[in-house]
Write a protein that holds these residues in place. Sequence first.
Motif, mmCIF file in Angstrom:
data_model
loop_
_atom_site.group_PDB
_atom_site.id
_atom_site.type_symbol
_atom_site.label_atom_id
_atom_site.label_comp_id
_atom_site.label_asym_id
_atom_site.label_seq_id
_atom_site.Cartn_x
_atom_site.Cartn_y
_atom_site.Cartn_z
ATOM 1 N N UNK A 6 44.003 -26.775 3.610
ATOM 2 C CA UNK A 6 43.022 -27.524 2.815
ATOM 3 C C UNK A 6 42.869 -26.905 1.439
ATOM 4 N N UNK A 7 42.847 -27.767 0.433
ATOM 5 C CA UNK A 7 42.585 -27.332 -0.939
ATOM 6 C C UNK A 7 41.405 -28.167 -1.419
ATOM 7 N N UNK A 8 40.242 -27.556 -1.410
ATOM 8 C CA UNK A 8 39.032 -28.307 -1.682
ATOM 9 C C UNK A 8 38.580 -28.092 -3.127
ATOM 10 N N UNK A 9 38.493 -29.190 -3.872
ATOM 11 C CA UNK A 9 38.006 -29.125 -5.255
ATOM 12 C C UNK A 9 36.593 -29.681 -5.331
ATOM 13 N N UNK A 10 36.045 -29.777 -6.555
ATOM 14 C CA UNK A 10 34.646 -30.180 -6.659
ATOM 15 C C UNK A 10 34.447 -31.641 -6.218
ATOM 16 N N UNK A 11 35.467 -32.505 -6.428
ATOM 17 C CA UNK A 11 35.303 -33.892 -5.976
ATOM 18 C C UNK A 11 36.521 -34.356 -5.182
ATOM 19 N N UNK A 12 37.269 -33.412 -4.638
ATOM 20 C CA UNK A 12 38.470 -33.807 -3.886
ATOM 21 C C UNK A 12 38.743 -32.836 -2.748
ATOM 22 N N UNK A 13 39.455 -33.329 -1.739
ATOM 23 C CA UNK A 13 40.008 -32.437 -0.708
ATOM 24 C C UNK A 13 41.462 -32.863 -0.519
ATOM 25 N N UNK A 14 42.400 -31.909 -0.753
ATOM 26 C CA UNK A 14 43.809 -32.212 -0.477
ATOM 27 C C UNK A 14 44.170 -31.528 0.831
ATOM 28 N N UNK A 23 58.319 -25.710 10.319
ATOM 29 C CA UNK A 23 57.718 -25.847 8.981
ATOM 30 C C UNK A 23 57.751 -27.292 8.473
ATOM 31 N N UNK A 24 57.812 -28.261 9.370
ATOM 32 C CA UNK A 24 57.843 -29.652 8.913
ATOM 33 C C UNK A 24 56.420 -30.119 8.586
ATOM 34 N N UNK A 25 56.342 -31.101 7.682
ATOM 35 C CA UNK A 25 55.043 -31.671 7.297
ATOM 36 C C UNK A 25 54.767 -32.853 8.220
ATOM 37 N N UNK A 26 53.662 -32.794 8.957
ATOM 38 C CA UNK A 26 53.317 -33.875 9.888
ATOM 39 C C UNK A 26 52.458 -34.926 9.202
ATOM 40 N N UNK A 27 51.703 -34.517 8.216
ATOM 41 C CA UNK A 27 50.842 -35.453 7.484
ATOM 42 C C UNK A 27 50.388 -34.773 6.198
ATOM 43 N N UNK A 28 50.133 -35.593 5.179
ATOM 44 C CA UNK A 28 49.655 -35.039 3.911
ATOM 45 C C UNK A 28 48.809 -36.083 3.222
ATOM 46 N N UNK A 29 47.832 -35.655 2.454
ATOM 47 C CA UNK A 29 47.036 -36.635 1.738
ATOM 48 C C UNK A 29 45.907 -35.990 0.970
ATOM 49 N N UNK A 30 45.059 -36.850 0.421
ATOM 50 C CA UNK A 30 43.916 -36.320 -0.324
ATOM 51 C C UNK A 30 42.798 -37.340 -0.353
ATOM 52 N N UNK A 31 41.596 -36.816 -0.470
ATOM 53 C CA UNK A 31 40.443 -37.673 -0.744
ATOM 54 C C UNK A 31 40.019 -37.326 -2.162
ATOM 55 N N UNK A 32 39.920 -38.344 -2.990
ATOM 56 C CA UNK A 32 39.554 -38.112 -4.389
ATOM 57 C C UNK A 32 38.216 -38.791 -4.680
ATOM 58 N N UNK A 33 37.637 -38.358 -5.779
ATOM 59 C CA UNK A 33 36.375 -38.949 -6.288
ATOM 60 C C UNK A 33 35.260 -38.950 -5.242
ATOM 61 N N UNK A 34 35.165 -37.849 -4.508
ATOM 62 C CA UNK A 34 34.098 -37.728 -3.508
ATOM 63 C C UNK A 34 32.747 -37.853 -4.222
ATOM 64 N N UNK A 35 31.868 -38.658 -3.639
ATOM 65 C CA UNK A 35 30.527 -38.820 -4.213
ATOM 66 C C UNK A 35 30.489 -39.822 -5.341
ATOM 67 N N UNK A 36 31.646 -40.441 -5.665
ATOM 68 C CA UNK A 36 31.662 -41.437 -6.750
ATOM 69 C C UNK A 36 31.992 -42.812 -6.164
#
Length: 401
Positions: A6-14, A23-36
Amino acid sequence: MKVLVLNSGSSSIKYQLFDMRDESVLAAGSIEQIGEPGSHLSYALPTGQPEMKKAVQTLPVPDHHQGFQRIAAVLKETGALANPGELHAIGHRVVHGGEQFQKPARVTPAVLSAIRELIPLAPLHNPANLLGIEVALESAPLVPQVAVFDTAFHQSLPSHAYRYAIPKKLYEAHQVRRYGFHGTSHYYVAKKAAEFLGKPLDSLNLISLHLGNGASAAAIQQGICIDTSMGFTPLEGLIMGTRCGDLDPAIIFYLVRETGLSAGEIETILNKESGLKGICGANDMRAVGELAERGNPEAQLAIRMYCYRIKKYIGAYHAVLGRLDGLIFTGGIGENADFIRAGCCEGLDHLGLEMNNGANRERRLGCAALESGTSRVKILVIPTNEELEIAEQTVTCLSSS
Ligand code: ADP
């Protein structure tokens, strides 16, 4: 063995979910503009590499807590993590670890309060990183969690490299010193470069150039970082997308006197309106490259300044390393902009760096060697993968604790 990063920013979580067996990637994504109003979740699922199925859900995400719940729900719905019990660990990116953290740390109440105490050093990043850890702890209390610090790899700098020539009480009372950032990336690409060259990392002297929106250089002696271009904050060093990099500090006092701007306003100018954007109006290197190709003199100047600053660091780090075995390019620009790689190495034959121009132009994907047959120094492109490095360090930290 599944590890969520998890990489958590002020209005996002990646996030990225890895299967650490391969070492394979099973899923990836982000939530942006949290609270907006425009908050949304974008995610990708492997469908047979390298294509990932992509989807975007626009949905109200009022806070980080609900953001984490949404990520857990999508991991469940898509089958990437059908059962939360399958999760071995969560690794968190934390920007600032100060002098306390020289390596990753398993999250405990003491680690949380140490990260909190470091907030004055990273007021924009550590609070958001901390919030990410807190919501993950609340939502998945049984899953071990690890904090991986951007500064940790640079904690090996000797004091003559990390101290500034200012009164020592400013270091002792206010921790003003060089910390360096992008450490996870510099360490990852150095390790991968050693693998690519078939040599142990502790036998190599390397200069690593992480050139993304932010940019930094690191001097790595036998696997140990001995200097880096970002300093007390990520503002120092190389020219970046919107950050100025090295600057005479007296310019700030002059601007306060002459323009009446406040210290905060000047801070914003130096962080958000400077760098490539300040020189030519565009902060994205693809746009700068296109403008330059169409003959725009400001974009051409921006590229010359960008490469010139990097060349000065290559020369300085070559001097302090003594012997140089490899120069590494990474980050969105380092991996993709052949004209920047060419500009940084131009005229450095006397230091043993000779580019093979054809190999440089033709490099597409993966690790590549770009030096000519007579170059004493290897010139490498090594794609960075900070998330995978965080996942690996998370596993190592837990197995050793
Ligand atoms: P971040 O630091 O946000 O992770 P990245 O490492 O993705 O950023 O790097 C972003 C930079 O990489 C941008 O300046 C972008 O223009 C540049 N970039 C990406 N692809 C190319 C390309 N093909 N040619 C030139 N620059 C590129």
